[in-house]
Design a protein around this motif. Structure first.
Motif, PDB file in Angstrom:
ATOM      1  N   MET A 130       5.707 -10.198   1.725  1.00  0.00           N
ATOM      2  CA  MET A 130       5.604  -9.751   2.681  1.00  0.00           C
ATOM      3  C   MET A 130       5.534  -8.314   1.637  1.00  0.00           C
ATOM      4  SD  MET A 130       8.528  -7.545   5.188  1.00  0.00           S
ATOM      5  CE  MET A 130       9.429  -7.759   4.251  1.00  0.00           C
ATOM      6  N   VAL A 131       4.854  -7.059   1.959  1.00  0.00           N
ATOM      7  CA  VAL A 131       4.285  -5.549   1.106  1.00  0.00           C
ATOM      8  C   VAL A 131       4.625  -4.607   1.770  1.00  0.00           C
ATOM      9  CG1 VAL A 131       2.840  -4.424  -0.576  1.00  0.00           C
ATOM     10  CG2 VAL A 131       3.226  -7.125  -0.826  1.00  0.00           C
ATOM     11  N   VAL A 132       5.729  -4.311   1.779  1.00  0.00           N
ATOM     12  CA  VAL A 132       5.510  -2.339   2.022  1.00  0.00           C
ATOM     13  C   VAL A 132       5.731  -1.596   1.557  1.00  0.00           C
ATOM     14  CG1 VAL A 132       6.766  -1.115   4.524  1.00  0.00           C
ATOM     15  CG2 VAL A 132       6.352  -3.820   4.535  1.00  0.00           C
ATOM     16  N   THR A 133       4.626  -0.934   1.514  1.00  0.00           N
ATOM     17  CA  THR A 133       4.686   0.926   0.547  1.00  0.00           C
ATOM     18  C   THR A 133       4.281   2.032   1.133  1.00  0.00           C
ATOM     19  OG1 THR A 133       2.691   1.067  -0.609  1.00  0.00           O
ATOM     20  CG2 THR A 133       4.287  -0.732  -1.521  1.00  0.00           C
ATOM     21  N   ALA A 134       4.187   3.025   1.037  1.00  0.00           N
ATOM     22  CA  ALA A 134       4.157   3.830   0.995  1.00  0.00           C
ATOM     23  C   ALA A 134       2.046   4.177   2.000  1.00  0.00           C
ATOM     24  CB  ALA A 134       4.463   5.117   0.668  1.00  0.00           C
ATOM     25  N   TRP A 135       1.759   3.078   0.771  1.00  0.00           N
ATOM     26  CA  TRP A 135       0.184   3.328   1.276  1.00  0.00           C
ATOM     27  C   TRP A 135      -0.645   1.522   1.485  1.00  0.00           C
ATOM     28  CZ3 TRP A 135       2.821   5.489  -2.577  1.00  0.00           C
ATOM     29  CH2 TRP A 135       2.821   7.032  -2.990  1.00  0.00           C
ATOM     30  N   GLU A 136       0.480   0.701   1.047  1.00  0.00           N
ATOM     31  CA  GLU A 136      -0.341  -0.930   1.450  1.00  0.00           C
ATOM     32  C   GLU A 136       1.098  -1.273   2.758  1.00  0.00           C
ATOM     33  OE1 GLU A 136      -1.211  -5.034  -0.811  1.00  0.00           O
ATOM     34  OE2 GLU A 136      -0.344  -3.290  -2.193  1.00  0.00           O
ATOM     35  N   VAL A 137       0.891  -1.552   3.083  1.00  0.00           N
ATOM     36  CA  VAL A 137       1.220  -2.883   4.302  1.00  0.00           C
ATOM     37  C   VAL A 137       0.446  -4.033   4.146  1.00  0.00           C
ATOM     38  CG1 VAL A 137       2.216  -3.404   6.302  1.00  0.00           C
ATOM     39  CG2 VAL A 137       2.394  -1.335   5.427  1.00  0.00           C
ATOM     40  N   SER A 138       1.154  -5.144   3.682  1.00  0.00           N
ATOM     41  CA  SER A 138       0.740  -6.955   3.661  1.00  0.00           C
ATOM     42  C   SER A 138       1.682  -7.653   4.239  1.00  0.00           C
ATOM     43  CB  SER A 138      -0.441  -6.750   3.140  1.00  0.00           C
ATOM     44  OG  SER A 138       0.511  -7.117   1.692  1.00  0.00           O
ATOM     45  N   GLY A 139       1.049  -8.852   4.452  1.00  0.00           N
ATOM     46  CA  GLY A 139       1.504 -10.114   5.037  1.00  0.00           C
ATOM     47  C   GLY A 139       2.682  -9.882   5.925  1.00  0.00           C
ATOM     48  N   LYS A 140       3.795 -11.257   6.343  1.00  0.00           N
ATOM     49  CA  LYS A 140       4.226 -10.952   7.359  1.00  0.00           C
ATOM     50  C   LYS A 140       6.135 -10.479   7.041  1.00  0.00           C
ATOM     51  CE  LYS A 140       7.238 -14.941  10.100  1.00  0.00           C
ATOM     52  NZ  LYS A 140       7.198 -16.396  10.696  1.00  0.00           N
ATOM     53  N   ILE A 141       5.512  -9.450   8.323  1.00  0.00           N
ATOM     54  CA  ILE A 141       6.722  -7.883   8.485  1.00  0.00           C
ATOM     55  C   ILE A 141       7.973  -8.959   9.270  1.00  0.00           C
ATOM     56  CG2 ILE A 141       7.383  -5.396   8.597  1.00  0.00           C
ATOM     57  CD1 ILE A 141       4.805  -6.761   6.682  1.00  0.00           C
ATOM     58  N   ASP A 142       8.799  -8.486   8.155  1.00  0.00           N
ATOM     59  CA  ASP A 142      10.254  -9.361   8.155  1.00  0.00           C
ATOM     60  C   ASP A 142      11.022  -7.984   8.913  1.00  0.00           C
ATOM     61  OD1 ASP A 142      12.704  -9.909   9.696  1.00  0.00           O
ATOM     62  OD2 ASP A 142      13.407 -11.914   8.366  1.00  0.00           O
ATOM     63  N   TYR A 143      11.435  -7.503  10.074  1.00  0.00           N
ATOM     64  CA  TYR A 143      11.884  -5.947  10.754  1.00  0.00           C
ATOM     65  C   TYR A 143      13.398  -5.648  10.039  1.00  0.00           C
ATOM     66  CZ  TYR A 143       7.252  -4.397  11.461  1.00  0.00           C
ATOM     67  OH  TYR A 143       5.171  -3.989  12.402  1.00  0.00           O
ATOM     68  N   ASN A 144      13.860  -7.003  10.258  1.00  0.00           N
ATOM     69  CA  ASN A 144      15.089  -7.377  10.121  1.00  0.00           C
ATOM     70  C   ASN A 144      15.174  -6.849   8.629  1.00  0.00           C
ATOM     71  OD1 ASN A 144      16.487  -7.256  12.695  1.00  0.00           O
ATOM     72  ND2 ASN A 144      15.707  -9.345  12.482  1.00  0.00           N
ATOM     73  N   LYS A 145      14.543  -7.273   7.888  1.00  0.00           N
ATOM     74  CA  LYS A 145      14.910  -7.234   6.629  1.00  0.00           C
ATOM     75  C   LYS A 145      14.259  -5.965   5.882  1.00  0.00           C
ATOM     76  CE  LYS A 145      14.018 -11.116   3.766  1.00  0.00           C
ATOM     77  NZ  LYS A 145      13.893 -12.571   3.252  1.00  0.00           N
ATOM     78  N   LEU A 146      13.408  -5.482   6.455  1.00  0.00           N
ATOM     79  CA  LEU A 146      13.362  -4.023   6.121  1.00  0.00           C
ATOM     80  C   LEU A 146      14.154  -3.397   6.570  1.00  0.00           C
ATOM     81  CD1 LEU A 146       9.932  -3.156   7.554  1.00  0.00           C
ATOM     82  CD2 LEU A 146      10.668  -3.733   5.163  1.00  0.00           C
TER      83      LEU A 146
END
Length: 408
Positions: free
Chosen positions: A19-35
């Motif tokens: 899971m990668v979530v940055t201001a310019w890249e979102v990829s992988g399986k998103i775990d919103y609780n982990k975010l």
């Protein structure tokens, strides 16, 4: 990567599931609780939803009740401020890099329109034409033109012209430059590197090398500035730092505002509040990225009914089984089926959505049939938007984009 400012958690998120979530890249399986855990935000709880409805006297939007807007920072403070009868304002934005918006682009604006109606407050919408010039292979005047065109789609969402300012950074920056300069002085280079990365790609002198220009390092302060009423002296009065701001945005934009919230007290400003949405999935599936440059990944606001039908039937990832016999026996998987996922956004009738989920997951409804339900749902939405946009003249856009006193 260096540490982020001490009072806010680091921006990048990665784990074993890539899971990668940055201001310019979102990829992988998103775990919103982990975010929520790693970003340090707070979940929107049933108790907060009850408070929202009690304080505002309005039913919570389906996107709040369904957990699509799932996380927040200081939303309770905004509600307390509203209950006390004090002014507030909303801030959201758009990075204009394409002629036409797709349905994913509309989500924050449709939700912000709902919030403006609920709170009856001022809204500022930032068109980051400067950002797109710095990041994209586009000419500066083209970025500015796209911002003007995108504003027509935004206005078509129905915002109150007496309470809404849409502004191009290229045109408006002088008004908020004093605030930008204060942010620049208060945030160090290492802090910006820690939050956003900004690493050169490749090796100097070799093919594919992409150095990071200094504009990228400076830009976060430009996106931060509208969080403070001092950036809008013609609306709130010169030097007014007492009006709180609420920012609806996708969770990947949170790094900008963690920096903003960290620096605010040192500048004598209020921390902006945020309400975060989950990501709107591409047609090909939740782990694929919807892109304005890939027409097969999205439904655009300019698409015809025939194009909508063709795209959904051809590209919408199915959670159904391989054969009709297996599907009737095992049912469809609503967690992976894009038609169902999109219906959670656009079918606001709770009873109808529940019926579709039951029919599909039981196997009584086939994949082609749930795609048909989505087509029937989004086609009139797109047609209504096209009709509203056609009525937005250049003069109307210029009025929205003229700095002026708004109705607080």
């Amino acid at each position: 990567m260096a540490a982020a400012p001490a009072t806010e958690p680091p921006a990048d998120v990665g784990d074993a599931d890539d899971m990668v979530v940055t201001a310019w890249e979102v990829s992988g399986k998103i775990d919103y609780n982990k975010l929520i855990e790693q970003f340090g935000s707070q979940a929107i709880t049933p108790a907060l939803i009850e408070k929202f409805e009690r304080v505002t006297g309005c039913k919570a939007h389906p996107w709040i009740r369904r957990g699509i807007f799932f996380s927040h920072r200081d939303l309770d403070m905004i509600l307390d401020n509203y209950a006390a009868g004090k002014p507030m304002y909303l801030y959201t934005g758009r990075g204009p890099s394409s002629e036409a918006l797709h349905l994913g682009h509309l989500i924050p604006f449709l939700f912000t329109k709902y919030l403006q109606d609920v709170f009856k407050c001022v809204l500022v919408i930032q068109m980051t034409d400067d950002e797109k010039f710095l990041w994209k292979d586009l000419q500066l005047d083209e970025c500015h033109r796209l911002g003007f065109e995108n504003a027509k789609d935004i206005i078509a969402c129905g915002f109150d012209i007496s309470k809404t300012l849409i502004f191009s950074d290229l045109d408006y920056v002088g008004h908020m430059y004093p605030v930008i300069v204060k942010i620049w002085k208060a945030v160090t280079y290492n802090q910006v590197k820690g939050i956003f990365g900004f690493e050169d790609k490749g090796v100097p002198g070799e093919p594919g090398y992409e150095p990071v220009n200094i504009g990228k390092h400076a830009f976060p302060a430009v996106q931060a500035a509208p969080s403070f009423p001092a950036a809008f002296p013609h609306i709130f009065g010169a030097g007014n730092n007492t009006v709180p701001c609420l920012i609806p945005c996708a969770i990947d934009q949170d790094p900008y505002f963690r920096m903003t919230r960290d620096v605010a007290p040192r500048l004598g400003f209020l921390k902006p509040a945020l309400i975060h949405s989950k990501f709107f999935p591409a047609l090909q599936g939740a782990q694929s990225k919807m892109s304005a440059s890939d027409e097969s990944s999205a439904i655009f606001c300019t698409d015809t009914p025939a194009e909508i039908k063709k795209k959904v039937n051809k590209y919408a990832f199915s959670g159904g089984q391989q054969t009709e016999e297996e599907h009737r026996k095992l049912g469809g998987n609503c967690d992976t089926d894009i038609s169902y996922q999109w219906l959670t956004f656009f079918e606001h009738d709770d009873a109808k959505l529940a019926r579709i989920k039951e029919e599909y997951s039981s196997g009584r409804m086939l994949s082609g049939e749930i795609k048909g339900e989505l087509i029937k749902c989004i086609t009139p939405l797109v047609q209504r938007h096209q009709s509203a946009r056609a009525k937005v003249t250049d003069e109307i856009v210029k009025t929205f984009m003229t700095p002026r006193k708004l109705a607080l």
